[in-house]
Structure formats: C-alpha cells, structure tokens
Scaffold this motif. Structure first.
Motif, short mmCIF file in Angstrom:
data_model
loop_
_atom_site.label_atom_id
_atom_site.label_comp_id
_atom_site.label_asym_id
_atom_site.label_seq_id
_atom_site.Cartn_x
_atom_site.Cartn_y
_atom_site.Cartn_z
N UNK A 71 72.70 29.38 -8.46
CA UNK A 71 72.69 28.61 -7.21
C UNK A 71 73.09 29.43 -6.00
N UNK A 72 73.97 30.40 -6.18
CA UNK A 72 74.46 31.14 -5.03
C UNK A 72 73.39 32.03 -4.38
N UNK A 73 72.28 32.24 -5.05
CA UNK A 73 71.21 33.09 -4.50
C UNK A 73 69.88 32.32 -4.44
N UNK A 74 69.90 31.05 -4.75
CA UNK A 74 68.68 30.23 -4.82
C UNK A 74 67.95 30.16 -3.48
N UNK A 75 68.69 30.04 -2.38
CA UNK A 75 68.04 29.95 -1.06
C UNK A 75 67.29 31.24 -0.73
N UNK A 76 67.89 32.36 -1.07
CA UNK A 76 67.25 33.64 -0.79
C UNK A 76 66.00 33.82 -1.63
N UNK A 77 66.09 33.44 -2.91
CA UNK A 77 64.90 33.49 -3.76
C UNK A 77 63.80 32.60 -3.19
N UNK A 78 64.18 31.41 -2.74
CA UNK A 78 63.18 30.49 -2.18
C UNK A 78 62.54 31.07 -0.94
N UNK A 79 63.32 31.73 -0.11
CA UNK A 79 62.78 32.36 1.10
C UNK A 79 61.70 33.38 0.73
#
Length: 151
Positions: A71-79
């Motif tokens: 979860x802590x890197x999910x936003x970056x992966x989504x970007x």
C-alpha cells in the motif's frame, strides 16, 4: 460465566496475533518480491530496447506488479501504470501500432484529435510526477526486495 484469560493467556494471544499479522505482511512482500523477480528479465529487456512501445509490451507485467504492490507504494505504481495504460488506449483508439508509430510521420488516416490524444498521453509519461513515481517505485523495490526492478 465467561472463562478468564490470565496474563499469560493474554500475552500468548497478543504474540499469536502479532505473529499472524507479521506473517501476513511478510507474505504480502514475499508475493510482491516474487513477482519482481519473475518479471525482472522482461523489464530489463524492455528498458534496454527503449521507448514507450517497449514498455507497452511489458504492461501486463507492470500491471501485475502494481496489483501486488504494498500500500505504501500503490499510488506511485498507479501513476506509472496508469500513464502507460492511457497511452495504450490512445494508440488503440487510433488504430495505431505502437512499434511503428512515428510522431513526425504519422499514418495518413490519423486525425488531429487522435494525434493530440497520443501526444498528450506520451507527454504524461515524461512529466515530473510520473518520473518521480517511477523513481520511488525503483527505490522501494530495491529497499523491500533487495533487488533492482530492472538492470
């Protein structure tokens, strides 16, 4: 009458729960790191080949990594993955093969709206937010999995 849980029983229960939670966390990172390891060669080849069309070729692998990411890197992966998905959609909507698309000499049947959609999606890939997200993903993979995302 409810049975009483003594101090030893409470400590044992806490230890069991803590062990279960950390095992879940380890399993989550383990699955993620296994996916990184499975896809590292293909990602390395795509990066070496260069261009967004090479990354589109490994998009399903990147989507798997995004889906497994902590979860802590999910936003970056989504970007990162989201920008590639947008480019893929723009190319598909225009009926353009990513490997043969040349912005300077686009297909004759490509209209201005399609070209603008492709150009816009391609620009999003190199925006600072996407570049920073990719750098964060690379750092996190190295830190969590002890291996580079690609070589």
């Amino acid at each position: 009458m409810r049975p009483r849980v003594g101090a030893l029983g409470t400590a044992g229960l806490a230890l069991l729960l803590t062990g279960s939670l950390s095992a879940c966390a380890e399993d989550r990172f383990e699955a993620y790191c296994e996916r990184v390891e499975e896809h590292r060669v293909a990602l390395t080849e795509a990066v070496a080949a260069g261009g967004s069309d090479a990354l589109l070729g490994v998009l399903p692998r990147l989507q798997e990594l995004r889906d497994e990411a902590p979860r802590d890197i999910a936003d970056e992966w989504q970007q990162v993955v989201g920008r590639l998905e947008a480019l893929e959609r723009a190319l598909e909507d225009a009926g353009v093969d990513p490997a043969s698309y040349d912005r300077e000499a686009p297909p004759e049947d490509l209209d201005d709206q399609q070209r603008a959609a492709i150009d816009g999606a391609a620009r999003e890939l190199v925006r600072p937010t996407t570049v920073a997200a990719l750098q964060a993903v690379e750092t996190q993979v190295r830190d969590v999995c002890g291996t580079p995302l690609y070589q």
